[in-house]
Design an enzyme around this catalytic site. Structure first.
Site, PDB file in Angstrom:
ATOM      1  N   ASP A  32      45.810  69.597  68.566  1.00  0.00           N
ATOM      2  CA  ASP A  32      46.256  68.283  69.028  1.00  0.00           C
ATOM      3  C   ASP A  32      45.975  67.193  68.007  1.00  0.00           C
ATOM      4  OD1 ASP A  32      43.513  68.489  69.375  1.00  0.00           O
ATOM      5  OD2 ASP A  32      43.567  68.345  71.544  1.00  0.00           O
ATOM      6  N   ASP A  86      36.304  68.182  82.236  1.00  0.00           N
ATOM      7  CA  ASP A  86      37.190  68.424  83.379  1.00  0.00           C
ATOM      8  C   ASP A  86      38.042  69.687  83.168  1.00  0.00           C
ATOM      9  OD1 ASP A  86      38.868  67.621  81.373  1.00  0.00           O
ATOM     10  OD2 ASP A  86      39.649  65.851  82.388  1.00  0.00           O
ATOM     11  N   HIS A 143      39.881  70.510  80.584  1.00  0.00           N
ATOM     12  CA  HIS A 143      41.132  70.415  79.823  1.00  0.00           C
ATOM     13  C   HIS A 143      41.053  71.203  78.519  1.00  0.00           C
ATOM     14  CE1 HIS A 143      39.496  66.523  77.918  1.00  0.00           C
ATOM     15  NE2 HIS A 143      39.849  67.234  76.860  1.00  0.00           N
ATOM     16  N   GLU A 169      45.435  67.703  80.258  1.00  0.00           N
ATOM     17  CA  GLU A 169      44.564  67.139  81.286  1.00  0.00           C
ATOM     18  C   GLU A 169      44.844  67.809  82.636  1.00  0.00           C
ATOM     19  OE1 GLU A 169      42.235  65.312  80.270  1.00  0.00           O
ATOM     20  OE2 GLU A 169      42.845  63.453  79.282  1.00  0.00           O
TER      21      GLU A 169
HETATM   22  C1  GLP Z   1      38.940  66.485  73.180  1.00  0.00           C
HETATM   23  C2  GLP Z   1      39.900  67.486  72.551  1.00  0.00           C
HETATM   24  C3  GLP Z   1      39.704  68.873  73.095  1.00  0.00           C
HETATM   25  C4  GLP Z   1      38.238  69.234  73.062  1.00  0.00           C
HETATM   26  C5  GLP Z   1      37.491  68.293  73.966  1.00  0.00           C
HETATM   27  C6  GLP Z   1      36.022  68.611  74.092  1.00  0.00           C
HETATM   28  O1  GLP Z   1      39.438  65.923  74.347  1.00  0.00           O
HETATM   29  N1  GLP Z   1      41.259  67.137  72.696  1.00  0.00           N
HETATM   30  O2  GLP Z   1      40.467  69.791  72.313  1.00  0.00           O
HETATM   31  O3  GLP Z   1      38.063  70.567  73.468  1.00  0.00           O
HETATM   32  O4  GLP Z   1      37.645  66.979  73.432  1.00  0.00           O
HETATM   33  O5  GLP Z   1      35.298  68.122  73.011  1.00  0.00           O
HETATM   34  P1  GLP Z   1      33.794  68.431  72.731  1.00  0.00           P
HETATM   35  O6  GLP Z   1      33.755  69.778  72.097  1.00  0.00           O
HETATM   36  O7  GLP Z   1      33.363  67.352  71.785  1.00  0.00           O
HETATM   37  O8  GLP Z   1      33.063  68.393  74.018  1.00  0.00           O
END
Ligand code: GLP
Length: 262
Positions: free
Chosen positions: A70, A139, A141, A146
């Site tokens: 993304d 959550d 995702h 989402e």
């Molecule tokens: C963002 C990204 C996700 C990622 C998530 C969790 O929202 N778009 O791809 O998995 O954060 O991030 P973290 O690993 O910092 O908890």
């Protein structure tokens, strides 16, 4: 689904890096190995381990093509919170990988729909993704899919929820308003079309998500739960993330995995 429980974050990252390197090294086809990659804090330790392995000559990325999950819409590459910047800073600048093998959605495109359609076409042109590594939000995702995103979704424009903008505001001076409100993201269907999926889930704040994904129903409320329908999905997690699964589930996975090296 496999659930590989490691004692702590460092061990989880080491395990995941060993697994990815093994998959790349076992790839004997002429076409490149196609690797899907995430951003976020969770994969940072995995990138560090893969960099070490690359420098030690234990894995090569010369014949690896990457597709990132993304990118924020409206952030230029040079912005220190763009995922382009993150990936180069944390990983690509430290390994030997041909620049043309790196694919990241362009958050500054003036044709978001076309950009996303071309991304899907490019993935298909390589014969699909061999291994997609991911992380998840609190959550559940996956990428920026989402809650209530279709479980068959493809790469497209996503609106970020207020919750996600609040969580990600730690990288934007703790101001949720500074977090872009939209992103380009691969779909859940894009991820589950991959031959293998490996998702990292670590820390107490991901315990509810781990329980939902492993023990809950397949539901668009927790988009990562789509992995239950995948034939080759692995969750690598640490002890801290196991706080909400039942003792039975925890013991089951420790037992079934006890003789596996990778
Ligand atoms: C963002 C990204 C996700 C990622 C998530 C969790 O929202 N778009 O791809 O998995 O954060 O991030 P973290 O690993 O910092 O908890």
């Amino acid at each position: 689904m496999r659930v590989v429980i490691q004692e702590n974050y460092d061990k989880m990252c080491k395990w995941a890096a060993d697994y990815i390197a093994d998959r790349i090294n076992s790839h004997k086809e002429d076409r490149p190995f196609v690797l899907g990659l995430p951003t976020g804090s969770s994969p940072i330790g995995v990138y560090k381990e893969l960099i070490k392995k690359n420098k030690a000559g234990e894995v090569s990325f010369q014949n690896v093509v990457t597709f990132n999950m993304d990118e924020y819409l409206g952030l230029p590459r040079e912005h220190d919170q763009s995922y382009w910047y993150f990936m180069h800073d944390e990983f690509f600048d430290h390994i030997e990988i041909p620049a043309e093998n790196i694919n990241i959605l362009n958050g500054m495109t003036d044709d978001p729909e076309g950009e996303c359609a071309r991304y899907e076409e490019k993935i298909a042109s390589y014969g699909g993704i061999d291994l997609f590594m991911g992380g998840i939000g609190v959550d559940g995702h996956l990428a920026f899919n989402e809650p209530f995103t279709s479980l068959t979704s493809r790469t497209g424009v996503r609106d970020l929820t207020t919750d996600t903008r609040i969580v990600n505001s730690r990288f934007f001076g703790n101001d949720p308003e500074k977090v872009p409100s939209q992103a380009l993201s691969v779909g859940i269907g894009t991820v589950t079309d991959s031959k293998e999926v490996l998702v990292l889930i670590n820390g107490h704040n991901k315990a509810r998500a781990l329980a939902a994904v492993v023990e809950g129903n397949v539901s668009h409320k927790w988009t990562c739960s789509a992995l239950q329908m995948h034939n080759n999905a692995i969750i690598a997690c640490d002890e801290a993330a196991c706080g909400e699964i039942t003792v039975d589930t925890y013991k089951y996975f420790l037992d079934i995995e006890k003789n596996e090296r990778l």
